[in-house]
Design a protein around this motif. Sequence first.
Motif, PDB file in Angstrom:
ATOM      1  N   HIS A   1      79.769  49.568 -52.335  1.00 49.95           N
ATOM      2  CA  HIS A   1      79.114  50.134 -51.863  1.00 49.95           C
ATOM      3  C   HIS A   1      78.278  50.507 -53.074  1.00 49.95           C
ATOM      4  N   GLN A   2      76.971  49.275 -52.872  1.00 52.32           N
ATOM      5  CA  GLN A   2      75.673  49.617 -54.090  1.00 52.32           C
ATOM      6  C   GLN A   2      75.061  50.241 -54.230  1.00 52.32           C
ATOM      7  N   LEU A   3      73.860  50.310 -55.142  1.00 49.00           N
ATOM      8  CA  LEU A   3      73.346  51.517 -55.092  1.00 49.00           C
ATOM      9  C   LEU A   3      71.487  50.209 -55.400  1.00 49.00           C
ATOM     10  N   ALA A   4      70.507  50.789 -54.765  1.00 49.50           N
ATOM     11  CA  ALA A   4      69.256  50.610 -55.146  1.00 49.50           C
ATOM     12  C   ALA A   4      68.314  52.118 -55.855  1.00 49.50           C
ATOM     13  N   ILE A   5      67.726  51.560 -56.650  1.00 50.24           N
ATOM     14  CA  ILE A   5      67.171  52.671 -57.490  1.00 50.24           C
ATOM     15  C   ILE A   5      65.288  52.065 -57.090  1.00 50.24           C
ATOM     16  N   ARG A   6      64.567  52.432 -56.711  1.00 48.89           N
ATOM     17  CA  ARG A   6      63.238  51.752 -55.972  1.00 48.89           C
ATOM     18  C   ARG A   6      62.078  52.781 -56.734  1.00 48.89           C
ATOM     19  N   ARG A   7      60.823  52.168 -57.063  1.00 53.24           N
ATOM     20  CA  ARG A   7      59.136  53.035 -58.098  1.00 53.24           C
ATOM     21  C   ARG A   7      58.521  51.200 -58.160  1.00 53.24           C
ATOM     22  N   ARG A   8      57.371  51.616 -57.999  1.00 50.74           N
ATOM     23  CA  ARG A   8      56.759  50.558 -58.380  1.00 50.74           C
ATOM     24  C   ARG A   8      56.636  50.640 -60.398  1.00 50.74           C
ATOM     25  N   GLU A   9      56.797  51.425 -60.542  1.00 51.63           N
ATOM     26  CA  GLU A   9      56.787  50.824 -62.493  1.00 51.63           C
ATOM     27  C   GLU A   9      58.032  50.739 -63.031  1.00 51.63           C
ATOM     28  N   LEU A  10      59.075  50.520 -62.471  1.00 54.65           N
ATOM     29  CA  LEU A  10      60.479  49.880 -63.074  1.00 54.65           C
ATOM     30  C   LEU A  10      60.708  49.034 -64.045  1.00 54.65           C
ATOM     31  N   PRO A  11      60.617  48.564 -65.238  1.00 53.05           N
ATOM     32  CA  PRO A  11      60.539  47.696 -65.902  1.00 53.05           C
ATOM     33  C   PRO A  11      61.458  46.685 -65.463  1.00 53.05           C
TER      34      PRO A  11
END
Length: 312
Positions: A240-250
Amino acid sequence: MENDLPIVKVDTVVIGGGVAALWTCNALKDAGRKCVLLSNSPLGEGQTLAAQGVIHGGLKYAVGGKLNDSSEELAAMPNRWTEALGGKGDVNLEGVEVLSECQYMWSLPSVLSKAVTLFGSKALRNRAAPLKREEYPDVFQTPDYKGQIFRIGEIVLDCVGMVKALASRIEQDCFLVDWEKGAELVVRDGEIAAIRLQQQDGRWVSLQADHYVLAAGAGNGPILDQLGIASPQMQIRPLHQLAIRRRELPDFFSVCIGNGPKPPLVSTTHIDSEGRKIWYIGGDIAEAKGVARSEGEQIEAGQKLFREVMPW
């Protein structure tokens, strides 16, 4: 009834549609074998595309504090894939995008001495290199991080591009089948004797081969049951994996070294259809306890984990 059907003969039938099946079929075809691949779902669907694209060399299995059989058996895997990407391996993967040339193993402060002892040892000297602070990836360029980071030579591939490359070379040999109504195994004396297939015009044929390769992942289980084979069993490990989403992520390609025998988190970075960066998070957070959580509970657990290990 089987003797009344038209017979199609090949050297090998590969059952499955993920990277193992595609790789095998490519290698056999390059060796001059007549090979057919049968899949019950679109190629790559399931574990292959859900995986993070990391070509493991086994070091993540050493985060518990020592090398084990798995870490040793996988040591040669990155070189094997690198050869394929250069067009010199078992299969040709030239043109497949490499998302990262390496992964970074980073320790939590509480296990700093353990990490330095293990990954600085002679046994791993050629597989893990400690970094100076100025060499740390951008995500760790903060005085708040008190651990140690090691560079490991485990590349990360674009899974979609990899599947497309493997499929493009055997396109005429891949067939989508429905095991519920359009395909069935013919089993004699605990072995596959043939596979009955229904063609688009409704007529049936008997597909026969010298060899049948089971490379269907979770789908191997029902086939082995039908053959009466109890061992070895296919490992089934839901995630059960996770996703973190945002344009400015390194970029964040890493394995975390924590207090337990498994990495608390494993991260890779991808780009979605709208150009946003995504951190794809696996590791211990996604395993048994994660599978038992609802979606909302898993998000809360992920937020709590990041507050603890990456509070910045």
